[in-house]
Design an enzyme around this catalytic site. Sequence first.
Site, PDB file in Angstrom:
ATOM      1  N   ARG A  17       6.749  11.085  24.083  1.00  0.00           N
ATOM      2  CA  ARG A  17       6.645  12.402  23.418  1.00  0.00           C
ATOM      3  C   ARG A  17       6.009  12.240  22.039  1.00  0.00           C
ATOM      4  O   ARG A  17       5.080  12.949  21.678  1.00  0.00           O
ATOM      5  CB  ARG A  17       8.041  13.036  23.274  1.00  0.00           C
ATOM      6  CG  ARG A  17       8.516  13.779  24.502  1.00  0.00           C
ATOM      7  CD  ARG A  17       9.931  14.308  24.291  1.00  0.00           C
ATOM      8  NE  ARG A  17      10.862  13.198  24.257  1.00  0.00           N
ATOM      9  CZ  ARG A  17      11.417  12.648  25.346  1.00  0.00           C
ATOM     10  NH1 ARG A  17      11.154  13.148  26.532  1.00  0.00           N
ATOM     11  NH2 ARG A  17      12.237  11.633  25.258  1.00  0.00           N
ATOM     12  N   GLU A  39       1.875   0.355  25.940  1.00  0.00           N
ATOM     13  CA  GLU A  39       3.010   0.906  26.678  1.00  0.00           C
ATOM     14  C   GLU A  39       3.849  -0.260  27.187  1.00  0.00           C
ATOM     15  O   GLU A  39       3.441  -1.408  27.100  1.00  0.00           O
ATOM     16  CB  GLU A  39       2.562   1.811  27.824  1.00  0.00           C
ATOM     17  CG  GLU A  39       2.802   3.302  27.567  1.00  0.00           C
ATOM     18  CD  GLU A  39       4.264   3.652  27.204  1.00  0.00           C
ATOM     19  OE1 GLU A  39       5.176   2.896  27.602  1.00  0.00           O
ATOM     20  OE2 GLU A  39       4.510   4.660  26.540  1.00  0.00           O
ATOM     21  N   ARG A  40       5.031   0.057  27.698  1.00  0.00           N
ATOM     22  CA  ARG A  40       5.917  -1.001  28.198  1.00  0.00           C
ATOM     23  C   ARG A  40       5.340  -1.604  29.481  1.00  0.00           C
ATOM     24  O   ARG A  40       4.632  -0.902  30.235  1.00  0.00           O
ATOM     25  CB  ARG A  40       7.326  -0.453  28.449  1.00  0.00           C
ATOM     26  CG  ARG A  40       7.355   0.613  29.468  1.00  0.00           C
ATOM     27  CD  ARG A  40       8.733   1.113  29.807  1.00  0.00           C
ATOM     28  NE  ARG A  40       8.623   2.383  30.485  1.00  0.00           N
ATOM     29  CZ  ARG A  40       8.169   2.563  31.732  1.00  0.00           C
ATOM     30  NH1 ARG A  40       7.802   1.524  32.455  1.00  0.00           N
ATOM     31  NH2 ARG A  40       8.077   3.762  32.244  1.00  0.00           N
ATOM     32  N   HIS A 160      19.243  18.574  19.434  1.00  0.00           N
ATOM     33  CA  HIS A 160      17.967  18.046  19.936  1.00  0.00           C
ATOM     34  C   HIS A 160      17.818  18.355  21.418  1.00  0.00           C
ATOM     35  O   HIS A 160      18.799  18.669  22.092  1.00  0.00           O
ATOM     36  CB  HIS A 160      17.879  16.529  19.739  1.00  0.00           C
ATOM     37  CG  HIS A 160      17.567  16.138  18.322  1.00  0.00           C
ATOM     38  ND1 HIS A 160      18.544  16.006  17.366  1.00  0.00           N
ATOM     39  CD2 HIS A 160      16.390  15.874  17.703  1.00  0.00           C
ATOM     40  CE1 HIS A 160      17.977  15.670  16.210  1.00  0.00           C
ATOM     41  NE2 HIS A 160      16.670  15.579  16.387  1.00  0.00           N
ATOM     42  N   LYS A 164      16.998  13.285  24.596  1.00  0.00           N
ATOM     43  CA  LYS A 164      17.325  12.343  23.509  1.00  0.00           C
ATOM     44  C   LYS A 164      18.456  11.404  23.928  1.00  0.00           C
ATOM     45  O   LYS A 164      19.448  11.843  24.496  1.00  0.00           O
ATOM     46  CB  LYS A 164      17.703  13.119  22.241  1.00  0.00           C
ATOM     47  CG  LYS A 164      17.912  12.202  21.045  1.00  0.00           C
ATOM     48  CD  LYS A 164      17.794  12.931  19.735  1.00  0.00           C
ATOM     49  CE  LYS A 164      18.076  12.009  18.564  1.00  0.00           C
ATOM     50  NZ  LYS A 164      17.061  10.952  18.430  1.00  0.00           N
TER      51      LYS A 164
END
Length: 272
Positions: A17, A39-40, A160, A164
């Site tokens: 995000r 990225e992972r 949030h 999250k």
Amino acid sequence: MTVETLLPVAVMGCSGRMGQMLVRAVQENEGVKLCGVTERPGHPWIGQDYGTATGGAPVGVTVTDDPLPVFAEARAVLDFTSPEATVAHSVLAAQARLVHVIGTTGLAAEHLEKIAAAARHATVVRAGNMSLGVNLLTVLTRKVAAALDTDFDIEIVEMHHHHKVDAPSGTALMLGEAAAAGRGVHLDEVADRGRDGITGARETGHIGFAALRGGDVVGEHEVIFAGAGERLVLKHIASDRMLFARGALKAAIWGQGKKPGEYTMLDVLGLE
Ligand code: NAD
């Protein structure tokens, strides 16, 4: 400005995000250029051009799961990922002696120790919230907490989006630390992080936290000073994540030429 003189900035966790907002902030700023995105391992975007992966035109930057060459080229790295990834990145940041902007929250004491060690060689700007409004709110919270005595109970409420993963939010903790600093105490000693069941009466001087989760809420924080017959409420509402991304990029630019060490957004914004 020629392409050679543009500041090379890299974004970790580019599909996230915040990652996507950070890439946009870099692309929209005329003084910087996107030099790498990660990225992972195992992420479906690995090996693809970032632009193509997001469904647009190619941008000439390939998503990689190997941060090493990216750190070798960058002068600043924007990192809103996970605590484990951020700690691994901090080691590379120290080796490359660059500006490591850390927005990742949920960092435990052992992560913070490692980041502090890396900051002997890297310029680290770390903040649970990169917005001007929230950083002003921390300054106000500290001042109000210093002005009011413990007859006023301090409660911090945050809300949030439902994705999250950590609670209370990094921002809520930042506000709690500001309130504790205003009172001259350590947050660890006075924090009430979640109440359930027969908790007994509220202890004087404690700072309470409540975390709400739901929908697509970007971030809302309220610091409540509740006294006898009156309540003072300081509130911040974030409605657009680009706010944090622009703050992070501002920190990356501000950090150029600064001595290695740990800085916050209060330093970047000149509010300290
Ligand atoms: P997200 O889950 O959407 O994004 C995180 C991204 O990091 C994912 O795409 C994930 O695959 C990637 N990632 C994980 N490990 C990685 C690795 N080893 N290498 C590269 N990429 C890796 O989460 P988000 O909502 O974007 O939030 C990310 C973090 O930023 C959270 O800790 C959040 O609380 C924090 N945040 C901070 C601020 C601020 O202003 N400081 C604002 C918003 C969010």
